[in-house]
Motif scaffolding. Structure first.
Motif, PDB file in Angstrom:
ATOM      1  N   LEU A 130       0.808  -1.223   0.000  1.00 58.07           N
ATOM      2  CA  LEU A 130       0.000   0.000   0.000  1.00 58.07           C
ATOM      3  C   LEU A 130       0.840   1.271   0.000  1.00 58.07           C
ATOM      4  O   LEU A 130       0.299   2.373  -0.182  1.00 58.07           O
ATOM      5  CB  LEU A 130      -0.930   0.013   1.215  1.00 58.07           C
ATOM      6  CG  LEU A 130      -1.936  -1.147   1.305  1.00 58.07           C
ATOM      7  CD1 LEU A 130      -2.851  -0.952   2.510  1.00 58.07           C
ATOM      8  CD2 LEU A 130      -2.752  -1.265   0.023  1.00 58.07           C
ATOM      9  N   GLY A 131       2.149   1.148   0.227  1.00 57.35           N
ATOM     10  CA  GLY A 131       3.003   2.326   0.210  1.00 57.35           C
ATOM     11  C   GLY A 131       2.821   3.229   1.415  1.00 57.35           C
ATOM     12  O   GLY A 131       3.000   4.448   1.322  1.00 57.35           O
ATOM     13  N   VAL A 132       2.468   2.655   2.558  1.00 55.77           N
ATOM     14  CA  VAL A 132       2.332   3.434   3.786  1.00 55.77           C
ATOM     15  C   VAL A 132       3.447   3.017   4.747  1.00 55.77           C
ATOM     16  O   VAL A 132       4.138   2.019   4.533  1.00 55.77           O
ATOM     17  CB  VAL A 132       0.958   3.200   4.457  1.00 55.77           C
ATOM     18  CG1 VAL A 132      -0.174   3.617   3.525  1.00 55.77           C
ATOM     19  CG2 VAL A 132       0.786   1.741   4.873  1.00 55.77           C
ATOM     20  N   ALA A 133       3.624   3.785   5.808  1.00 53.86           N
ATOM     21  CA  ALA A 133       4.627   3.438   6.802  1.00 53.86           C
ATOM     22  C   ALA A 133       4.175   2.217   7.602  1.00 53.86           C
ATOM     23  O   ALA A 133       2.974   2.056   7.871  1.00 53.86           O
ATOM     24  CB  ALA A 133       4.874   4.615   7.745  1.00 53.86           C
ATOM     25  N   VAL A 134       5.125   1.389   7.991  1.00 53.87           N
ATOM     26  CA  VAL A 134       4.800   0.208   8.773  1.00 53.87           C
ATOM     27  C   VAL A 134       4.090   0.602  10.071  1.00 53.87           C
ATOM     28  O   VAL A 134       3.160  -0.072  10.519  1.00 53.87           O
ATOM     29  CB  VAL A 134       6.079  -0.604   9.077  1.00 53.87           C
ATOM     30  CG1 VAL A 134       5.781  -1.765  10.026  1.00 53.87           C
ATOM     31  CG2 VAL A 134       6.702  -1.126   7.797  1.00 53.87           C
ATOM     32  N   GLN A 135       4.503   1.706  10.655  1.00 50.21           N
ATOM     33  CA  GLN A 135       3.909   2.160  11.910  1.00 50.21           C
ATOM     34  C   GLN A 135       2.453   2.588  11.746  1.00 50.21           C
ATOM     35  O   GLN A 135       1.726   2.708  12.744  1.00 50.21           O
ATOM     36  CB  GLN A 135       4.718   3.318  12.493  1.00 50.21           C
ATOM     37  CG  GLN A 135       6.115   2.951  12.963  1.00 50.21           C
ATOM     38  CD  GLN A 135       7.106   2.807  11.804  1.00 50.21           C
ATOM     39  OE1 GLN A 135       6.802   3.178  10.665  1.00 50.21           O
ATOM     40  NE2 GLN A 135       8.278   2.257  12.095  1.00 50.21           N
ATOM     41  N   ASP A 136       2.028   2.821  10.513  1.00 50.74           N
ATOM     42  CA  ASP A 136       0.651   3.243  10.263  1.00 50.74           C
ATOM     43  C   ASP A 136      -0.288   2.069   9.989  1.00 50.74           C
ATOM     44  O   ASP A 136      -1.461   2.268   9.653  1.00 50.74           O
ATOM     45  CB  ASP A 136       0.599   4.229   9.089  1.00 50.74           C
ATOM     46  CG  ASP A 136       1.147   5.592   9.457  1.00 50.74           C
ATOM     47  OD1 ASP A 136       1.129   5.919  10.655  1.00 50.74           O
ATOM     48  OD2 ASP A 136       1.599   6.312   8.553  1.00 50.74           O
TER      49      ASP A 136
END
Length: 555
Positions: A513-519
């Motif tokens: 999804l191209g988001v940060a792992v923390q998100d």
């Protein structure tokens, strides 16, 4: 292929909660009006129960209820057979599964006889000490090699012997090649029992909400969804009325994949009877005899080889200690029987085992689940053969590897998944060569080991080859949703016992999804959040649930 997150060294999502004491474990669950359970357990490995007197315990301070087998009515029944045996010709299998509370006989030390419910665990323990049971102690069945003797005491008196199962599998004709072999080696291998002793023992909290007609169970289980399904059936509820939550778990190692322990069947039932939340947390002493053990086996094995070290055949006859009950069927000994063949071309194989009832804690799958027993037998036989033939241990293994051109390779025996044991692909020699290179095997053998021996120091080095089936089914699922804020929710049915799922699954989804792992917020082991799946065991989490997470993120 370059990746942004997957496979990278990143801070783990779960660590802040774990390191600051904010992670939820079962014993952290503290509900208003909660009652506590302690068990009166058998001090004997084998005994008849002649009489149970709970009158003194009932008068102890804080006692709310005491339950024996007779208190349970129709709820008293043996637990389910979790894995039926595979369809092997001529198989013998005697199913005997554990009961919630022993009624007329105890079959292993620590088997529960009575449950005491009180305002605190301390009060419950004090009351349990006042229970009086008249036992008629019987000789225990302890030794595998004498358990099947004609005069041995019977663990289950309705059976003629202590035989739990008898299985023979073979391919080729081992007797026919034995006399043609240049070398036949015979060895006896004894593999002892063990226990996991996880940092967190087992525990269960159950709450029945009469208004909503909902049962919530917090359980240190590796399989929350099957537990939900089974408890609903036992309690006469629909699956939608039962929620099982497997929060953070301090180590699983296999015994927590055992389902429907006596305590697991009783605590929700007691909560339903008393209309109050109920907790039981296993203490360390209980853990040693109430939580299932890992397998003990005795193998009488032999290997037949040609003069140049080629395996002509193997014969292995072994005893498997299943303990007092066999709720997992033949999963463990079948794994031993099949995995012994490992990554080698064995044209002739005779394997026979007898699973034996003993007056010990039941045996269920632990890490490896019997596979390492078979591997131990094969690898030690090869070491002994290499020494007799004057061969290098690495070379005798490479000589007997299944060749790449021989895949798919049919071992011509039935595996625990009811299907023939077929390897789809493999190229083992380069992997072994790389391992040998990385550990400096040749240099050690030619220089370091001789130098050490000249100095009076005995240094050794071992090489073992191993192939196993992992990522077993039948299925897992996952659901991914993206919020308007850009935060991502990932829900899957597997539980977590320290594998790092909150990070690894988040990496898989973040990569797509191209988001940060923390998100990526990950929820595992909560049946109301995700209601279908199997569990965390047999090295299947990343393979099966991980692929489900990937598929959910892609779609």
């Amino acid at each position: 292929m370059a990746t942004r997150y997957f496979g990278q060294r990143i801070p783990r999502n779960e660590d802040p909660r774990l390191l600051t004491g904010q992670a939820l474990f079962v014993d952290d669950v503290d509900l208003p009006g909660m009652l506590h359970v302690a068990f009166f357990r058998s001090p004997f490995a084998h005994a008849l129960i002649k009489q149970i007197d709970v009158s003194a315990a009932q008068k102890m301070p804080g006692v709310v209820a005491i339950y024996t087998a007779d208190s349970l009515g129709k709820y008293w029944q043996p637990g389910p057979l979790l894995v039926p045996p595979p369809p092997i010709d001529g198989i013998t299998f005697n199913q005997r599964t554990q009961v919630p509370l022993a009624r007329t006989k105890v079959r292993h030390t620590g088997e529960p006889i009575a449950a005491v419910v009180a305002r605190s665990r301390y009060l419950a323990e004090d009351a349990a000490e006042q229970i009086w049971v008249e036992f008629d102690e019987l000789p225990p069945v302890v030794e595998l090699e004498t358990a099947l003797a004609d005069n041995a005491p019977l663990v289950h008196e309705d059976l003629p012997t202590n035989l739990a199962a008898h299985v023979i599998q073979q391919k080729g004709h081992y007797p026919g090649i034995r006399n043609k072999a240049a070398l036949v080696l015979q060895r006896k291998f004894v593999y002892d029992r063990g226990t996991a002793a996880a940092l967190e023992n087992r525990g269960i909290v159950a709450q029945w909400d009469a208004r909503s007609q909902q049962m919530t169970v917090w359980d240190t289980t590796q399989a929350p969804i099957p537990i939900r399904n089974g408890l609903a059936r036992m309690l006469g509820l629909s699956e939608s009325q039962v929620q099982v939550i497997a929060p953070f778990i301090g180590g699983g190692f296999g015994p927590k994949i055992m389902m429907f322990y006596p305590e697991e069947m009783l605590i929700p039932w007691i909560a339903l009877q008393l209309q109050q939340p109920v907790k039981w947390i296993e203490d360390r002493q209980e853990n040693f005899f109430a939580t299932t053990h890992e397998r003990g086996q005795i193998h009488q094995a032999e290997i037949a080889l040609s003069g140049d070290g080629k395996i002509l055949g193997i014969k292995d006859v072994f005893l498997h200690d299943t303990g007092a009950y066999d709720p997992y069927g033949l999963t463990v000994p079948i794994n031993s029987q099949c995995t012994l063949l490992s990554c080698y071309d064995v044209p002739n194989y005779y394997s026979e085992f007898k699973a034996v009832f003993t007056n010990k804690t039941p045996v269920t799958p632990y890490r490896g689940a019997g596979r390492q027993h078979g591997i131990f037998v094969m690898e030690r036989l090869l070491d002994f053969a290499a020494k007799e033939l004057g061969m290098d241990p690495v070379e005798i293994r490479k000589k007997n590897f299944i060749r790449p051109q021989d895949f798919p390779y049919d071992n011509r025996i039935i595996y625990q998944d009811f299907a023939p044991l077929v390897y789809d692909s493999g190229n083992y020699a380069p992997a072994l060569d790389k391992a040998v290179e990385m550990i400096g095997y040749r240099d050690f053998k030619s220089r370091e080991q001789p130098r050490a021996r000249q100095q009076g120091r005995l240094l050794g080095i071992g090489v073992v080859a191993y192939v196993e089936g992992t990522g077993i089914g039948p299925y897992e699922g996952a659901r991914v949703s993206v919020e308007a804020s850009g935060k991502v929710n990932l829900v899957t049915g597997v539980g977590t016992q320290g594998q790092g799922h909150f990070t690894s699954f988040a990496q898989i989804v973040a990569e797509q999804l191209g988001v940060a792992v923390q998100d990526v917020r990950v929820v595992t082991g909560a049946t109301r959040q995700f209601h279908w799946g199997t569990g965390t065991f047999a090295s299947r989490g990343a393979v099966v649930a991980g692929n489900a997470c990937h598929a959910a993120a892609v779609s």
